[in-house]
Structure formats: structure tokens, C-alpha cells
Design a protein around this motif. Sequence first.
Motif, PDB file in Angstrom:
ATOM      1  N   MET A  66     -48.661 -15.702 -28.299  1.00  0.00           N
ATOM      2  CA  MET A  66     -49.900 -15.159 -27.735  1.00  0.00           C
ATOM      3  C   MET A  66     -51.103 -15.966 -28.228  1.00  0.00           C
ATOM      4  O   MET A  66     -52.077 -16.170 -27.492  1.00  0.00           O
ATOM      5  CB  MET A  66     -50.062 -13.691 -28.134  1.00  0.00           C
ATOM      6  CG  MET A  66     -51.347 -13.064 -27.602  1.00  0.00           C
ATOM      7  SD  MET A  66     -51.585 -11.353 -28.161  1.00  0.00           S
ATOM      8  CE  MET A  66     -53.128 -10.959 -27.306  1.00  0.00           C
ATOM      9  N   GLY A  67     -51.024 -16.443 -29.459  1.00  0.00           N
ATOM     10  CA  GLY A  67     -52.098 -17.280 -29.995  1.00  0.00           C
ATOM     11  C   GLY A  67     -52.288 -18.560 -29.204  1.00  0.00           C
ATOM     12  O   GLY A  67     -53.395 -19.082 -29.102  1.00  0.00           O
ATOM     13  N   GLY A  68     -51.191 -19.071 -28.614  1.00  0.00           N
ATOM     14  CA  GLY A  68     -51.286 -20.244 -27.755  1.00  0.00           C
ATOM     15  C   GLY A  68     -52.014 -19.941 -26.468  1.00  0.00           C
ATOM     16  O   GLY A  68     -52.825 -20.748 -25.977  1.00  0.00           O
ATOM     17  N   TYR A  69     -51.750 -18.750 -25.888  1.00  0.00           N
ATOM     18  CA  TYR A  69     -52.475 -18.339 -24.687  1.00  0.00           C
ATOM     19  C   TYR A  69     -53.975 -18.229 -24.986  1.00  0.00           C
ATOM     20  O   TYR A  69     -54.816 -18.652 -24.193  1.00  0.00           O
ATOM     21  CB  TYR A  69     -51.983 -16.981 -24.180  1.00  0.00           C
ATOM     22  CG  TYR A  69     -50.504 -16.859 -23.911  1.00  0.00           C
ATOM     23  CD1 TYR A  69     -49.795 -17.884 -23.297  1.00  0.00           C
ATOM     24  CD2 TYR A  69     -49.812 -15.703 -24.261  1.00  0.00           C
ATOM     25  CE1 TYR A  69     -48.440 -17.753 -23.037  1.00  0.00           C
ATOM     26  CE2 TYR A  69     -48.459 -15.567 -24.005  1.00  0.00           C
ATOM     27  CZ  TYR A  69     -47.771 -16.587 -23.400  1.00  0.00           C
ATOM     28  OH  TYR A  69     -46.434 -16.468 -23.146  1.00  0.00           O
ATOM     29  N   ILE A  70     -54.282 -17.646 -26.140  1.00  0.00           N
ATOM     30  CA  ILE A  70     -55.685 -17.487 -26.532  1.00  0.00           C
ATOM     31  C   ILE A  70     -56.325 -18.848 -26.771  1.00  0.00           C
ATOM     32  O   ILE A  70     -57.473 -19.094 -26.358  1.00  0.00           O
ATOM     33  CB  ILE A  70     -55.801 -16.603 -27.795  1.00  0.00           C
ATOM     34  CG1 ILE A  70     -55.310 -15.180 -27.495  1.00  0.00           C
ATOM     35  CG2 ILE A  70     -57.237 -16.573 -28.315  1.00  0.00           C
ATOM     36  CD1 ILE A  70     -55.079 -14.323 -28.734  1.00  0.00           C
ATOM     37  N   ALA A  71     -55.600 -19.749 -27.417  1.00  0.00           N
ATOM     38  CA  ALA A  71     -56.132 -21.089 -27.679  1.00  0.00           C
ATOM     39  C   ALA A  71     -56.466 -21.804 -26.369  1.00  0.00           C
ATOM     40  O   ALA A  71     -57.509 -22.459 -26.253  1.00  0.00           O
ATOM     41  CB  ALA A  71     -55.129 -21.900 -28.498  1.00  0.00           C
ATOM     42  N   LEU A  72     -55.592 -21.683 -25.381  1.00  0.00           N
ATOM     43  CA  LEU A  72     -55.877 -22.302 -24.083  1.00  0.00           C
ATOM     44  C   LEU A  72     -57.099 -21.680 -23.420  1.00  0.00           C
ATOM     45  O   LEU A  72     -57.901 -22.372 -22.787  1.00  0.00           O
ATOM     46  CB  LEU A  72     -54.658 -22.188 -23.162  1.00  0.00           C
ATOM     47  CG  LEU A  72     -53.479 -23.106 -23.497  1.00  0.00           C
ATOM     48  CD1 LEU A  72     -52.264 -22.743 -22.649  1.00  0.00           C
ATOM     49  CD2 LEU A  72     -53.847 -24.574 -23.296  1.00  0.00           C
ATOM     50  N   GLU A  73     -57.266 -20.373 -23.567  1.00  0.00           N
ATOM     51  CA  GLU A  73     -58.454 -19.702 -23.015  1.00  0.00           C
ATOM     52  C   GLU A  73     -59.715 -20.164 -23.741  1.00  0.00           C
ATOM     53  O   GLU A  73     -60.771 -20.354 -23.117  1.00  0.00           O
ATOM     54  CB  GLU A  73     -58.297 -18.187 -23.124  1.00  0.00           C
ATOM     55  CG  GLU A  73     -59.508 -17.384 -22.663  1.00  0.00           C
ATOM     56  CD  GLU A  73     -59.880 -17.581 -21.196  1.00  0.00           C
ATOM     57  OE1 GLU A  73     -61.082 -17.468 -20.866  1.00  0.00           O
ATOM     58  OE2 GLU A  73     -58.984 -17.869 -20.368  1.00  0.00           O
ATOM     59  N   ILE A  74     -59.616 -20.377 -25.062  1.00  0.00           N
ATOM     60  CA  ILE A  74     -60.755 -20.915 -25.820  1.00  0.00           C
ATOM     61  C   ILE A  74     -61.119 -22.305 -25.303  1.00  0.00           C
ATOM     62  O   ILE A  74     -62.303 -22.625 -25.106  1.00  0.00           O
ATOM     63  CB  ILE A  74     -60.429 -20.950 -27.330  1.00  0.00           C
ATOM     64  CG1 ILE A  74     -60.393 -19.512 -27.896  1.00  0.00           C
ATOM     65  CG2 ILE A  74     -61.442 -21.800 -28.098  1.00  0.00           C
ATOM     66  CD1 ILE A  74     -59.817 -19.407 -29.300  1.00  0.00           C
ATOM     67  N   VAL A  75     -60.110 -23.131 -25.056  1.00  0.00           N
ATOM     68  CA  VAL A  75     -60.353 -24.473 -24.516  1.00  0.00           C
ATOM     69  C   VAL A  75     -60.977 -24.385 -23.126  1.00  0.00           C
ATOM     70  O   VAL A  75     -61.865 -25.171 -22.776  1.00  0.00           O
ATOM     71  CB  VAL A  75     -59.039 -25.287 -24.487  1.00  0.00           C
ATOM     72  CG1 VAL A  75     -59.221 -26.580 -23.707  1.00  0.00           C
ATOM     73  CG2 VAL A  75     -58.574 -25.590 -25.903  1.00  0.00           C
ATOM     74  N   ARG A  76     -60.524 -23.419 -22.336  1.00  0.00           N
ATOM     75  CA  ARG A  76     -61.108 -23.246 -20.990  1.00  0.00           C
ATOM     76  C   ARG A  76     -62.590 -22.914 -21.088  1.00  0.00           C
ATOM     77  O   ARG A  76     -63.402 -23.437 -20.314  1.00  0.00           O
ATOM     78  CB  ARG A  76     -60.371 -22.130 -20.240  1.00  0.00           C
ATOM     79  CG  ARG A  76     -60.792 -22.013 -18.769  1.00  0.00           C
ATOM     80  CD  ARG A  76     -60.103 -20.860 -18.073  1.00  0.00           C
ATOM     81  NE  ARG A  76     -60.643 -19.571 -18.454  1.00  0.00           N
ATOM     82  CZ  ARG A  76     -61.767 -19.048 -17.967  1.00  0.00           C
ATOM     83  NH1 ARG A  76     -62.472 -19.696 -17.061  1.00  0.00           N
ATOM     84  NH2 ARG A  76     -62.191 -17.864 -18.372  1.00  0.00           N
ATOM     85  N   GLN A  77     -62.946 -22.062 -22.054  1.00  0.00           N
ATOM     86  CA  GLN A  77     -64.338 -21.629 -22.168  1.00  0.00           C
ATOM     87  C   GLN A  77     -65.228 -22.640 -22.878  1.00  0.00           C
ATOM     88  O   GLN A  77     -66.413 -22.761 -22.543  1.00  0.00           O
ATOM     89  CB  GLN A  77     -64.405 -20.282 -22.916  1.00  0.00           C
ATOM     90  CG  GLN A  77     -63.822 -19.122 -22.133  1.00  0.00           C
ATOM     91  CD  GLN A  77     -64.058 -17.776 -22.815  1.00  0.00           C
ATOM     92  OE1 GLN A  77     -64.988 -17.616 -23.608  1.00  0.00           O
ATOM     93  NE2 GLN A  77     -63.214 -16.791 -22.500  1.00  0.00           N
ATOM     94  N   ALA A  78     -64.673 -23.353 -23.866  1.00  0.00           N
ATOM     95  CA  ALA A  78     -65.521 -24.246 -24.680  1.00  0.00           C
ATOM     96  C   ALA A  78     -64.766 -25.492 -25.114  1.00  0.00           C
ATOM     97  O   ALA A  78     -64.548 -25.719 -26.301  1.00  0.00           O
ATOM     98  CB  ALA A  78     -66.045 -23.477 -25.899  1.00  0.00           C
ATOM     99  N   PRO A  79     -64.357 -26.334 -24.161  1.00  0.00           N
ATOM    100  CA  PRO A  79     -63.554 -27.511 -24.529  1.00  0.00           C
ATOM    101  C   PRO A  79     -64.268 -28.461 -25.484  1.00  0.00           C
ATOM    102  O   PRO A  79     -63.622 -29.129 -26.301  1.00  0.00           O
ATOM    103  CB  PRO A  79     -63.285 -28.188 -23.172  1.00  0.00           C
ATOM    104  CG  PRO A  79     -64.355 -27.685 -22.254  1.00  0.00           C
ATOM    105  CD  PRO A  79     -64.643 -26.290 -22.712  1.00  0.00           C
ATOM    106  N   GLU A  80     -65.585 -28.512 -25.393  1.00  0.00           N
ATOM    107  CA  GLU A  80     -66.353 -29.447 -26.224  1.00  0.00           C
ATOM    108  C   GLU A  80     -66.341 -29.076 -27.702  1.00  0.00           C
ATOM    109  O   GLU A  80     -66.665 -29.908 -28.558  1.00  0.00           O
ATOM    110  CB  GLU A  80     -67.804 -29.530 -25.711  1.00  0.00           C
ATOM    111  CG  GLU A  80     -68.674 -28.321 -25.994  1.00  0.00           C
ATOM    112  CD  GLU A  80     -68.377 -27.092 -25.130  1.00  0.00           C
ATOM    113  OE1 GLU A  80     -68.974 -26.027 -25.404  1.00  0.00           O
ATOM    114  OE2 GLU A  80     -67.563 -27.195 -24.184  1.00  0.00           O
TER     115      GLU A  80
END
Length: 234
Positions: A66-80
Motif C-alpha cells: 500500500m505504501g507503494g500505491y501512496i508513493a506513486l500518488e505522491i509522485v503524481r501530485q508533486a514529482p518535483e
Amino acid sequence: MTEKPSLVLVPGLLCTADLWREQISAFENQYSIMVADHTKDDRMPAIAARFLASAPPTFALAGLSMGGYIALEIVRQAPERVTHLAIMDSRPINDTPIERQRRQDFIKLVERGKTFKGVTETLLPMLIHPSRLTDDILTERIYKMAEDIGKEAFIRQEKALLEREELTGILKDIQCPTLVLAGAQDALIPPQIQREMAIEIPTAVYTEIPDCGHLPTMERPEKTTEIMRIWLAR
């Protein structure tokens, strides 16, 4: 004195910071470590947004399951803001109908029940390699994490997983050094799915840990830490 770079660790479903205990110990002298809280919201975007509101300006990011799903969502919101990305025993795609039904059944079961066991003996073979099922120290740590998460947070987590968006479309745009790490005998998320995700990420290195199930940070902590050290040095 130079400020230490930040390393953010995101636990999986029914997991606490103890999922990362050995990695925290290994990296705490070199990195400012933060363990993301995934217990307060029942939607992935809200979990990621809550974290980003209090996170350092930039950070290396590792999430398991689940942490991987969250990490991808974090990247979606703030990749920079993400300098390095590690996705472990996770995937960008949605649940199958069978998996969705299983989550819905778990929610109903937990809502009806007066006690909350979290990870039961019947679920344990999905989480760790068969050879570790008799490892009492490991299994007790897994049971304790689930107990510490508790019933209400578990239901919120399952709802977030049920409602999550497929994030395959963002993979091609990930530019930071990325690690995709799988336990070779992961019974929950087949390594083949994880290999396919790695192929879609231009900067990804795919690694499998042999004789390991869904929780490499606990099952094979030294090997996981060694692989993470190479990833963070990229």
C-alpha cells in the motif's frame, strides 16, 4: 554543518514504522528519516496531500505494498519534490474483481466483529515466504503491527485501496532514480507485474530478492538495505 537529506518511508496495509525498523537503523545517521502516516484518510489523494503538507521540500521516497500505491500518488501530485523513488512489492494497476471482493468482505467482517485481529494465521502465508511461517519473532512483529494500526484505521486503509486510481499513465514521466524491488515469491503481487511496471519507468532498475515474500524489509532486511543503499547513491 550540512543538513542531512530526507528519506521518507511509507508502510503497507496494517503496517507501522516497524516494517522499516532495520532500514531506519541503517540509514538514520545519513538521512533525516520520516515515516508517512497512512491511517487518517480513506482516499489515496488525501493521504498523499496530508503527507505533502508537512513533508520536507525534497526527499527520497520508498513505499512497500500500500505504501507503494501512496508513493506513486505522491509522485503524481508533486514529482518535483521526489529525488529518488523506490516501489517495493506494489503495482500501479487496480485490484482484480476478486481482490476487490476480498477487501469488501474484510471490511464487512471487521465492522461486524467485536475484536480485531488484523493479520490472521490464514492471511500470513500471503505475506511472507513459506520458510518464515515458523519464525515466531517475525510473525509476532507482523501481528503487533496490525494490532497497533487497529480496526478503524484498517477500514480507512481498505477503502482508500478500493477507491484508488490506476496510475500506469504516470510511469513514463518518472525522471528520478527509481528502484522496483520484489520478493521473488511474493504471493500477493506477482513479480511479473512488478517487472512490467519497471519496464514502463525510464529510470527504473528492477531487482528481485530470492527466498522472499511480500515483506522484504522484514524478511530479508540486510539484502533490502544493501539494495536501497545502491539506489540512494544513484
